[in-house]
Design a protein around this motif. Structure first.
Motif, PDB file in Angstrom:
ATOM      1  N   GLU A 139       2.881  -4.663 -11.044  1.00  0.00           N
ATOM      2  CA  GLU A 139       1.905  -3.683 -11.547  1.00  0.00           C
ATOM      3  C   GLU A 139       2.567  -2.334 -11.837  1.00  0.00           C
ATOM      4  O   GLU A 139       2.297  -1.698 -12.850  1.00  0.00           O
ATOM      5  N   THR A 140       3.427  -1.896 -10.927  1.00  0.00           N
ATOM      6  CA  THR A 140       4.052  -0.578 -11.082  1.00  0.00           C
ATOM      7  C   THR A 140       5.209  -0.607 -12.076  1.00  0.00           C
ATOM      8  O   THR A 140       5.579   0.425 -12.628  1.00  0.00           O
ATOM      9  N   GLN A 141       5.803  -1.815 -12.277  1.00  0.00           N
ATOM     10  CA  GLN A 141       6.986  -1.971 -13.138  1.00  0.00           C
ATOM     11  C   GLN A 141       8.179  -1.141 -12.635  1.00  0.00           C
ATOM     12  O   GLN A 141       9.046  -0.735 -13.415  1.00  0.00           O
ATOM     13  N   LEU A 142       8.206  -0.884 -11.329  1.00  0.00           N
ATOM     14  CA  LEU A 142       9.355  -0.199 -10.747  1.00  0.00           C
ATOM     15  C   LEU A 142      10.476  -1.200 -10.491  1.00  0.00           C
ATOM     16  O   LEU A 142      10.208  -2.371 -10.183  1.00  0.00           O
ATOM     17  N   PRO A 143      11.733  -0.777 -10.603  1.00  0.00           N
ATOM     18  CA  PRO A 143      12.826  -1.647 -10.173  1.00  0.00           C
ATOM     19  C   PRO A 143      12.622  -2.024  -8.707  1.00  0.00           C
ATOM     20  O   PRO A 143      12.174  -1.208  -7.891  1.00  0.00           O
ATOM     21  N   TYR A 144      12.970  -3.281  -8.373  1.00  0.00           N
ATOM     22  CA  TYR A 144      12.694  -3.824  -7.046  1.00  0.00           C
ATOM     23  C   TYR A 144      13.997  -4.302  -6.387  1.00  0.00           C
ATOM     24  O   TYR A 144      14.728  -5.103  -6.979  1.00  0.00           O
ATOM     25  N   ILE A 145      14.256  -3.778  -5.195  1.00  0.00           N
ATOM     26  CA  ILE A 145      15.431  -4.210  -4.430  1.00  0.00           C
ATOM     27  C   ILE A 145      15.002  -5.346  -3.509  1.00  0.00           C
ATOM     28  O   ILE A 145      14.172  -5.165  -2.612  1.00  0.00           O
ATOM     29  N   LEU A 146      15.564  -6.523  -3.760  1.00  0.00           N
ATOM     30  CA  LEU A 146      15.238  -7.744  -3.020  1.00  0.00           C
ATOM     31  C   LEU A 146      16.301  -7.979  -1.952  1.00  0.00           C
ATOM     32  O   LEU A 146      17.472  -8.156  -2.270  1.00  0.00           O
ATOM     33  N   MET A 147      15.883  -7.974  -0.685  1.00  0.00           N
ATOM     34  CA  MET A 147      16.841  -8.170   0.406  1.00  0.00           C
ATOM     35  C   MET A 147      16.663  -9.533   1.053  1.00  0.00           C
ATOM     36  O   MET A 147      15.540 -10.016   1.203  1.00  0.00           O
ATOM     37  N   HIS A 148      17.774 -10.130   1.473  1.00  0.00           N
ATOM     38  CA  HIS A 148      17.716 -11.381   2.227  1.00  0.00           C
ATOM     39  C   HIS A 148      17.420 -11.073   3.683  1.00  0.00           C
ATOM     40  O   HIS A 148      18.092 -10.259   4.315  1.00  0.00           O
ATOM     41  N   VAL A 149      16.393 -11.744   4.231  1.00  0.00           N
ATOM     42  CA  VAL A 149      15.996 -11.517   5.623  1.00  0.00           C
ATOM     43  C   VAL A 149      15.259 -12.753   6.117  1.00  0.00           C
ATOM     44  O   VAL A 149      14.766 -13.556   5.320  1.00  0.00           O
ATOM     45  N   GLN A 196       0.832  -1.202   0.000  1.00  0.00           N
ATOM     46  CA  GLN A 196       0.000   0.000   0.000  1.00  0.00           C
ATOM     47  C   GLN A 196       0.873   1.260   0.000  1.00  0.00           C
ATOM     48  O   GLN A 196       0.573   2.240  -0.679  1.00  0.00           O
ATOM     49  N   THR A 197       1.960   1.231   0.765  1.00  0.00           N
ATOM     50  CA  THR A 197       2.884   2.372   0.788  1.00  0.00           C
ATOM     51  C   THR A 197       3.564   2.525  -0.569  1.00  0.00           C
ATOM     52  O   THR A 197       3.774   3.643  -1.043  1.00  0.00           O
ATOM     53  N   VAL A 198       3.884   1.400  -1.200  1.00  0.00           N
ATOM     54  CA  VAL A 198       4.484   1.439  -2.539  1.00  0.00           C
ATOM     55  C   VAL A 198       3.522   2.095  -3.532  1.00  0.00           C
ATOM     56  O   VAL A 198       3.928   2.945  -4.335  1.00  0.00           O
ATOM     57  N   LYS A 199       2.244   1.721  -3.471  1.00  0.00           N
ATOM     58  CA  LYS A 199       1.257   2.315  -4.393  1.00  0.00           C
ATOM     59  C   LYS A 199       1.165   3.831  -4.196  1.00  0.00           C
ATOM     60  O   LYS A 199       1.109   4.588  -5.169  1.00  0.00           O
ATOM     61  N   PHE A 200       1.171   4.256  -2.933  1.00  0.00           N
ATOM     62  CA  PHE A 200       1.176   5.692  -2.643  1.00  0.00           C
ATOM     63  C   PHE A 200       2.427   6.341  -3.230  1.00  0.00           C
ATOM     64  O   PHE A 200       2.350   7.368  -3.919  1.00  0.00           O
ATOM     65  N   GLY A 201       3.581   5.728  -2.976  1.00  0.00           N
ATOM     66  CA  GLY A 201       4.844   6.268  -3.477  1.00  0.00           C
ATOM     67  C   GLY A 201       4.897   6.324  -4.989  1.00  0.00           C
ATOM     68  O   GLY A 201       5.416   7.281  -5.574  1.00  0.00           O
ATOM     69  N   PHE A 202       4.365   5.301  -5.637  1.00  0.00           N
ATOM     70  CA  PHE A 202       4.328   5.248  -7.097  1.00  0.00           C
ATOM     71  C   PHE A 202       3.537   6.432  -7.657  1.00  0.00           C
ATOM     72  O   PHE A 202       3.966   7.092  -8.612  1.00  0.00           O
ATOM     73  N   ASN A 203       2.399   6.717  -7.033  1.00  0.00           N
ATOM     74  CA  ASN A 203       1.577   7.855  -7.474  1.00  0.00           C
ATOM     75  C   ASN A 203       2.266   9.197  -7.227  1.00  0.00           C
ATOM     76  O   ASN A 203       1.996  10.179  -7.923  1.00  0.00           O
ATOM     77  N   GLU A 204       3.175   9.224  -6.238  1.00  0.00           N
ATOM     78  CA  GLU A 204       3.915  10.450  -5.930  1.00  0.00           C
ATOM     79  C   GLU A 204       5.175  10.607  -6.789  1.00  0.00           C
ATOM     80  O   GLU A 204       5.756  11.683  -6.827  1.00  0.00           O
ATOM     81  N   GLY A 205       5.613   9.508  -7.421  1.00  0.00           N
ATOM     82  CA  GLY A 205       6.745   9.621  -8.336  1.00  0.00           C
ATOM     83  C   GLY A 205       8.023   8.898  -7.965  1.00  0.00           C
ATOM     84  O   GLY A 205       9.093   9.214  -8.493  1.00  0.00           O
ATOM     85  N   ILE A 206       7.968   7.867  -7.069  1.00  0.00           N
ATOM     86  CA  ILE A 206       9.200   7.139  -6.718  1.00  0.00           C
ATOM     87  C   ILE A 206       9.739   6.373  -7.925  1.00  0.00           C
ATOM     88  O   ILE A 206       9.013   6.090  -8.882  1.00  0.00           O
ATOM     89  N   ASP A 207      11.036   6.044  -7.847  1.00  0.00           N
ATOM     90  CA  ASP A 207      11.717   5.371  -8.959  1.00  0.00           C
ATOM     91  C   ASP A 207      12.077   3.916  -8.666  1.00  0.00           C
ATOM     92  O   ASP A 207      12.313   3.143  -9.584  1.00  0.00           O
ATOM     93  N   LEU A 208      12.189   3.551  -7.373  1.00  0.00           N
ATOM     94  CA  LEU A 208      12.544   2.189  -6.987  1.00  0.00           C
ATOM     95  C   LEU A 208      11.781   1.787  -5.729  1.00  0.00           C
ATOM     96  O   LEU A 208      11.432   2.637  -4.906  1.00  0.00           O
ATOM     97  N   ILE A 209      11.588   0.472  -5.578  1.00  0.00           N
ATOM     98  CA  ILE A 209      11.057  -0.108  -4.345  1.00  0.00           C
ATOM     99  C   ILE A 209      12.217  -0.742  -3.584  1.00  0.00           C
ATOM    100  O   ILE A 209      12.943  -1.570  -4.143  1.00  0.00           O
TER     101      ILE A 209
END
Length: 257
Positions: A116-126, A85-98
């Motif tokens: 859906e957003t087609q934003l670059p995605y940073i995948l972290m090991h956790v 949900q925060t990503v969707k908000f950020g996408f509408n505001e203009g972010i470039d990466l997740i």
């Protein structure tokens, strides 16, 4: 990547930038010091940090993404959140990466939202849950474990249609000091160079605690480790002190070009 924490409780800069004007001023400093990416963090993920809802994250961010884009249009913005949900908000505001520390494990809709957003995605090991993310696990072979995780998660992301994936091995999250030093030595083997690597070791306890120092007192040691991972192909350094990292990058370039 310069770190912009909007949190009152981050371990080394809590409360410094959780006001829009202070945040904009710090963004300007990060960019002037040489940052190309600004990583906005509305929620602290240090041990014992306050757990926030997506709604609270969005409230903290407010108009900041819009304002940064307006004042510094050259800045690329990554949003540090594990909520779709925060990503969707950020996408509408203009972010470039997740920048998702959870690898999609804390919100089952995250990978679909990344697609859906087609934003670059940073995948972290956790570790698999929020509650257990800082539980120290001694792995038989940390590099093998991280690669197994990356292989499984990147396949899932690619199948969902996420095209741009960056990998973060998750320094400071549920790993022993010995395993983290081993990861530093074996960065070149992480996912065999298939995806760009992001390394975030800035002010992490596996560096300062064994030395008996504070998080703000380990710049020299951190830059030595930054140089070590750059030599192994790291593409992005996630840092608090951009100016110092920029100098390290110049040393690396002078040695290798």
């Amino acid at each position: 990547m310069g770190i912009l924490n909007l949190t009152p409780d981050s371990f080394s800069d809590g409360g410094k930038f959780n006001d829009e004007q202070l945040a904009l001023k710090h963004t300007e400093k990060l960019l002037n010091d040489g940052a190309e990416l600004i990583d906005i963090g509305p929620q602290s993920t240090r041990p014992s940090a306050e757990f926030l809802s997506s709604e609270e994250e969005i409230r903290r961010i407010g108009n900041l993404i819009f304002q940064i884009k307006k004042e510094f249009p050259e800045a690329l913005i990554s949003l540090d959140t594990f909520y779709s949900q925060t990503v969707k908000f950020g996408f509408n505001e203009g972010i470039d990466l997740i920048n998702d520390i959870s690898g999609g494990q804390f919100d089952s809709a995250m990978f679909d939202t990344a697609a859906e957003t087609q934003l670059p995605y940073i995948l972290m090991h956790v570790n698999p849950s929020y509650e257990a993310m800082h539980d120290k696990i001694k792995f038989e072979d940390i590099t093998l474990e991280v690669n197994r995780y990356f292989s499984e998660k990147t396949n899932e992301l690619l199948q969902k249609g996420v095209k741009d994936i960056l990998l973060d091995p998750g320094f400071g999250f549920g790993k022993t000091v010995a395993d983290q030093m081993k990861m530093i030595d074996e960065v070149r083997y992480l996912e065999f160079g298939r995806f760009p690597l992001l390394i975030g070791i800035s002010r992490k306890s596996f560096i300062y605690k064994p030395l008996g120092k504070s998080p703000l007192d380990i710049n020299e040691e951190t830059q030595k480790l930054h140089l070590k991972v750059l030599k192994q192909g790291t593409k992005i350094l996630r840092v608090h002190d951009v100016a110092a990292a920029k100098k390290t990058l110049e040393i690396y370039r002078n040695e290798n070009y």
